[in-house]
Enzyme design. Structure first.
Site, PDB file in Angstrom:
ATOM      1  N   ARG A   1       0.806  -1.231   0.000  1.00 46.40           N
ATOM      2  CA  ARG A   1       0.000   0.000   0.000  1.00 46.40           C
ATOM      3  C   ARG A   1       0.836   1.275   0.000  1.00 46.40           C
ATOM      4  O   ARG A   1       0.364   2.340   0.369  1.00 46.40           O
ATOM      5  CB  ARG A   1      -0.987   0.025   1.168  1.00 46.40           C
ATOM      6  CG  ARG A   1      -1.946  -1.146   1.108  1.00 46.40           C
ATOM      7  CD  ARG A   1      -3.169  -0.946   1.946  1.00 46.40           C
ATOM      8  NE  ARG A   1      -4.036  -2.088   1.770  1.00 46.40           N
ATOM      9  CZ  ARG A   1      -3.868  -3.243   2.406  1.00 46.40           C
ATOM     10  NH1 ARG A   1      -2.879  -3.378   3.261  1.00 46.40           N
ATOM     11  NH2 ARG A   1      -4.686  -4.238   2.171  1.00 46.40           N
TER      12      ARG A   1
ATOM     13  N   LYS B   1       2.839  11.645 -11.584  1.00 45.04           N
ATOM     14  CA  LYS B   1       1.977  10.715 -12.322  1.00 45.04           C
ATOM     15  C   LYS B   1       2.766   9.440 -12.576  1.00 45.04           C
ATOM     16  O   LYS B   1       3.865   9.488 -13.120  1.00 45.04           O
ATOM     17  CB  LYS B   1       1.561  11.318 -13.669  1.00 45.04           C
ATOM     18  CG  LYS B   1       0.461  12.353 -13.575  1.00 45.04           C
ATOM     19  CD  LYS B   1       0.000  12.726 -14.974  1.00 45.04           C
ATOM     20  CE  LYS B   1      -1.020  13.829 -14.941  1.00 45.04           C
ATOM     21  NZ  LYS B   1      -1.380  14.283 -16.309  1.00 45.04           N
TER      22      LYS B   1
ATOM     23  N   GLU C   1       9.365  18.941 -25.157  1.00 42.54           N
ATOM     24  CA  GLU C   1       8.606  19.277 -23.933  1.00 42.54           C
ATOM     25  C   GLU C   1       9.133  20.587 -23.322  1.00 42.54           C
ATOM     26  O   GLU C   1       8.386  21.334 -22.691  1.00 42.54           O
ATOM     27  CB  GLU C   1       8.698  18.139 -22.911  1.00 42.54           C
ATOM     28  CG  GLU C   1       8.184  16.776 -23.393  1.00 42.54           C
ATOM     29  CD  GLU C   1       6.660  16.651 -23.463  1.00 42.54           C
ATOM     30  OE1 GLU C   1       5.955  17.643 -23.181  1.00 42.54           O
ATOM     31  OE2 GLU C   1       6.179  15.554 -23.823  1.00 42.54           O
TER      32      GLU C   1
ATOM     33  N   LYS D   1       6.855  23.184 -14.645  1.00 40.17           N
ATOM     34  CA  LYS D   1       5.971  22.030 -14.434  1.00 40.17           C
ATOM     35  C   LYS D   1       5.543  21.962 -12.965  1.00 40.17           C
ATOM     36  O   LYS D   1       4.371  21.743 -12.659  1.00 40.17           O
ATOM     37  CB  LYS D   1       6.644  20.720 -14.866  1.00 40.17           C
ATOM     38  CG  LYS D   1       5.693  19.542 -14.628  1.00 40.17           C
ATOM     39  CD  LYS D   1       5.878  18.358 -15.511  1.00 40.17           C
ATOM     40  CE  LYS D   1       4.765  17.346 -15.224  1.00 40.17           C
ATOM     41  NZ  LYS D   1       5.011  16.036 -15.801  1.00 40.17           N
TER      42      LYS D   1
ATOM     43  N   GLU E   1      -4.937  17.578 -11.797  1.00 45.39           N
ATOM     44  CA  GLU E   1      -5.380  18.002 -13.131  1.00 45.39           C
ATOM     45  C   GLU E   1      -6.883  18.264 -13.219  1.00 45.39           C
ATOM     46  O   GLU E   1      -7.578  17.720 -14.068  1.00 45.39           O
ATOM     47  CB  GLU E   1      -4.934  16.982 -14.193  1.00 45.39           C
ATOM     48  CG  GLU E   1      -4.939  17.572 -15.588  1.00 45.39           C
ATOM     49  CD  GLU E   1      -4.203  16.747 -16.625  1.00 45.39           C
ATOM     50  OE1 GLU E   1      -3.080  16.299 -16.353  1.00 45.39           O
ATOM     51  OE2 GLU E   1      -4.776  16.574 -17.704  1.00 45.39           O
TER      52      GLU E   1
ATOM     53  N   ARG F   1      -3.453  22.243 -14.842  1.00 45.44           N
ATOM     54  CA  ARG F   1      -2.402  21.261 -15.183  1.00 45.44           C
ATOM     55  C   ARG F   1      -2.583  20.768 -16.621  1.00 45.44           C
ATOM     56  O   ARG F   1      -1.623  20.366 -17.284  1.00 45.44           O
ATOM     57  CB  ARG F   1      -2.393  20.094 -14.180  1.00 45.44           C
ATOM     58  CG  ARG F   1      -1.242  19.137 -14.418  1.00 45.44           C
ATOM     59  CD  ARG F   1      -1.004  18.133 -13.301  1.00 45.44           C
ATOM     60  NE  ARG F   1       0.096  17.249 -13.678  1.00 45.44           N
ATOM     61  CZ  ARG F   1       0.673  16.373 -12.869  1.00 45.44           C
ATOM     62  NH1 ARG F   1       0.256  16.241 -11.624  1.00 45.44           N
ATOM     63  NH2 ARG F   1       1.667  15.617 -13.297  1.00 45.44           N
TER      64      ARG F   1
ATOM     65  N   ASN G   1      -0.643  19.937 -21.638  1.00 44.23           N
ATOM     66  CA  ASN G   1      -0.964  19.115 -22.801  1.00 44.23           C
ATOM     67  C   ASN G   1      -0.939  19.899 -24.106  1.00 44.23           C
ATOM     68  O   ASN G   1      -1.433  19.418 -25.131  1.00 44.23           O
ATOM     69  CB  ASN G   1      -2.345  18.474 -22.624  1.00 44.23           C
ATOM     70  CG  ASN G   1      -2.273  17.280 -21.722  1.00 44.23           C
ATOM     71  OD1 ASN G   1      -1.475  16.385 -21.941  1.00 44.23           O
ATOM     72  ND2 ASN G   1      -3.093  17.269 -20.697  1.00 44.23           N
TER      73      ASN G   1
ATOM     74  N   HIS H   1      -0.375  18.190 -27.389  1.00 50.24           N
ATOM     75  CA  HIS H   1      -0.561  16.758 -27.145  1.00 50.24           C
ATOM     76  C   HIS H   1      -1.845  16.190 -27.756  1.00 50.24           C
ATOM     77  O   HIS H   1      -1.926  14.990 -27.992  1.00 50.24           O
ATOM     78  CB  HIS H   1      -0.545  16.464 -25.637  1.00 50.24           C
ATOM     79  CG  HIS H   1       0.851  16.464 -25.057  1.00 50.24           C
ATOM     80  ND1 HIS H   1       1.683  17.551 -25.110  1.00 50.24           N
ATOM     81  CD2 HIS H   1       1.557  15.495 -24.416  1.00 50.24           C
ATOM     82  CE1 HIS H   1       2.830  17.253 -24.520  1.00 50.24           C
ATOM     83  NE2 HIS H   1       2.782  16.010 -24.090  1.00 50.24           N
TER      84      HIS H   1
ATOM     85  N   HIS I   1      -0.856  13.076 -29.627  1.00 51.73           N
ATOM     86  CA  HIS I   1      -1.323  11.725 -29.288  1.00 51.73           C
ATOM     87  C   HIS I   1      -2.014  11.065 -30.486  1.00 51.73           C
ATOM     88  O   HIS I   1      -1.912   9.856 -30.691  1.00 51.73           O
ATOM     89  CB  HIS I   1      -2.307  11.767 -28.106  1.00 51.73           C
ATOM     90  CG  HIS I   1      -1.619  11.989 -26.782  1.00 51.73           C
ATOM     91  ND1 HIS I   1      -2.230  12.624 -25.724  1.00 51.73           N
ATOM     92  CD2 HIS I   1      -0.385  11.662 -26.351  1.00 51.73           C
ATOM     93  CE1 HIS I   1      -1.394  12.669 -24.701  1.00 51.73           C
ATOM     94  NE2 HIS I   1      -0.265  12.100 -25.051  1.00 51.73           N
TER      95      HIS I   1
ATOM     96  N   HIS J   1       7.265  10.132 -28.730  1.00 51.93           N
ATOM     97  CA  HIS J   1       6.269  11.029 -28.152  1.00 51.93           C
ATOM     98  C   HIS J   1       6.641  12.510 -28.383  1.00 51.93           C
ATOM     99  O   HIS J   1       5.816  13.303 -28.848  1.00 51.93           O
ATOM    100  CB  HIS J   1       6.143  10.733 -26.646  1.00 51.93           C
ATOM    101  CG  HIS J   1       5.267  11.686 -25.922  1.00 51.93           C
ATOM    102  ND1 HIS J   1       3.895  11.695 -26.063  1.00 51.93           N
ATOM    103  CD2 HIS J   1       5.560  12.687 -25.049  1.00 51.93           C
ATOM    104  CE1 HIS J   1       3.386  12.655 -25.309  1.00 51.93           C
ATOM    105  NE2 HIS J   1       4.377  13.276 -24.686  1.00 51.93           N
TER     106      HIS J   1
END
Ligand SMILES: NC(=O)c1ccc[n+]([C@@H]2O[C@H](COP(=O)([O-])OP(=O)(O)OC[C@H]3O[C@@H](n4cnc5c(N)ncnc54)[C@H](O)[C@@H]3O)[C@@H](O)[C@H]2O)c1
Ligand SMILES: [Zn+2]
Length: 363
Positions: free
Chosen positions: A122, A144, A186, A228, A238, A242, A246, A249, A253, A266
């Site tokens: 946990r 993340k 980025e 960031k 987010e 946040r 993107n 993106h 994507h 990417h």
């Protein structure tokens, strides 16, 4: 020169250290690892050969109990099946709640080991030692973590913040050039959405960065992590701003999905996506032509692809419709608001089609 940035969340603070050869310096690890504590280094087969011994040697000044879990190298292994390699190692060697993971590598192992740390017993602590430019400016910051599912990328995961991020710039010397350029994408994104002065600085320093000039890289990684971290501090989960991270993106994507993961990196897809998002911003009057040209020139100068592959517009729209940001069936775009600011909006699809067609997509 080593720079340190502190990330301050309401419940947790941690440092990001950025410098040359800091992988060899025990002082950056010492505050986070206790004497005789068990440490699992999670890495992949490529990075292991280059840096695992160095890291193990540094950690051995703190504890003799160092173990290594090696994952295969590639985005296709970012899955449940390979995550289990980490849990097996932890259990085989009787790791407990006091043990710690140190993850050495790019965003793939970073996301996987972070997720393993978030869920083993946990939750145990972990340290990030990112070794790609992308992971140093982006994936190691913000908490993340996760893995892919056959039905979607990054669909299973958790928010889990590290104890520290230790970014050793010297590791970039062995990084393939294409991966370095993908990380620059980025960095350009951070400048576009948050800091026009940073954009101007990048215009003057991008070549130095491509030539691995240490001071330029440390400065860029520091400023990017700061941008960031600012977004993450204001909106960790987010719920609103946040999402500005993107920028580029939504289109990016869609390119990655259409081409098949790994065909375009990417960062490459995001570079081309930023060209389209800047174009859309200009057509809607959020930036002027000269500002759009500055973005295009910088992306081109970095060596990123600027034209979309010949993907059908219908495929773009289908892929963009699946974006996690969307609400009520409308595609949400992150567009600029002048250089150095962003906002989220929906856009008339006729205009989106025009932008796609003028940037390499096909009917
Ligand atoms: N968590 C987040 O917020 C976040 C943000 C952006 C991206 N990501 C994730 O990050 C991943 C991409 O990360 P990445 O671009 O670092 O890719 P990666 O981890 O696949 O690394 C790229 C390649 O470089 C190799 N490599 C790493 N360090 C090296 C070094 N110093 N020298 C030589 N080779 C080296 C790796 O083995 C790999 O082959 C994706 O899975 C993406 O979903 C996560
Ligand atoms: Zn990205």
């Amino acid at each position: 020169m080593t720079k340190t940035l502190n990330v301050n969340l309401s419940y947790h603070q941690y440092p990001i250290h950025i410098g040359e050869n800091i992988l060899n310096e025990v002082k950056y690890f010492q505050p986070h690892i206790k004497q005789n504590q068990k440490v699992l280094i999670v890495t992949n087969t490529t990075v292991s050969q280059l840096y695992a011994d160095k890291l193990a040697k540094t950690l051995s000044a703190i504890t003799p109990h160092i173990y290594i879990a090696e994952l295969p190298d590639g985005e296709e292994y970012k899955s449940w099946q390979y995550l289990d390699i980490i849990f097996t190692k932890l259990l085989e060697h009787d790791f407990d709640r006091q043990s710690i993971i140190t993850v050495l590598g790019g965003g793939v192992v970073g996301d996987m080991a972070g997720f393993a740390a978030s869920s083993f017993m946990r939750g145990i602590k972990f340290i990030q030692v990112p070794t790609t430019l992308l992971s140093q400016v982006d994936s190691s910051v913000g908490g993340k973590t996760g893995i892919n599912h056959a039905l979607g990328k990054n669909m299973i995961g958790a928010f889990c913040q590290p104890q520290a991020v230790i970014a050793d710039i010297s590791t970039l010397k062995t990084l393939p050039k294409r991966e370095l350029i993908a990380g620059i994408s980025e960095i350009i994104k951070h400048a576009c959405i948050a800091d026009v002065n940073y954009l101007a600085w990048l215009e003057g320093n991008i070549e130095n960065m491509l030539n691995l000039d240490i001071n330029s890289l440390i400065e860029a990684i520091y400023v990017s992590c700061k941008i960031k971290a600012d977004f993450v501090q204001k909106d960790e989960k987010e719920q609103n701003i946040r999402a500005y991270l993107n920028f580029g993106h939504t289109f990016g994507h869609a390119i990655e999905t259409a081409m098949g993961y790994g065909v375009w990196l990417h960062g490459e897809a995001v570079g081309c996506g930023m060209i389209m998002a800047a174009h859309l911003s200009q057509l809607l009057g959020f930036i002027n032509q000269e500002e759009q040209n500055r973005i295009n020139t910088l992306i081109k100068k970095s060596g990123l692809p600027i034209y979309s592959p010949p993907i059908k517009i219908s495929e773009y729209i289908k892929n963009m419709s699946k974006d996690k940001k969307n609400h009520a069936g409308n595609i949400q775009f992150i567009l600029l608001n002048g250089l150095g600011q962003a906002h989220k909006t929906t856009v008339d699809l006729n205009l989106v089609n025009k932008v796609l067609l003028e940037n390499g997509a096909v009917l």
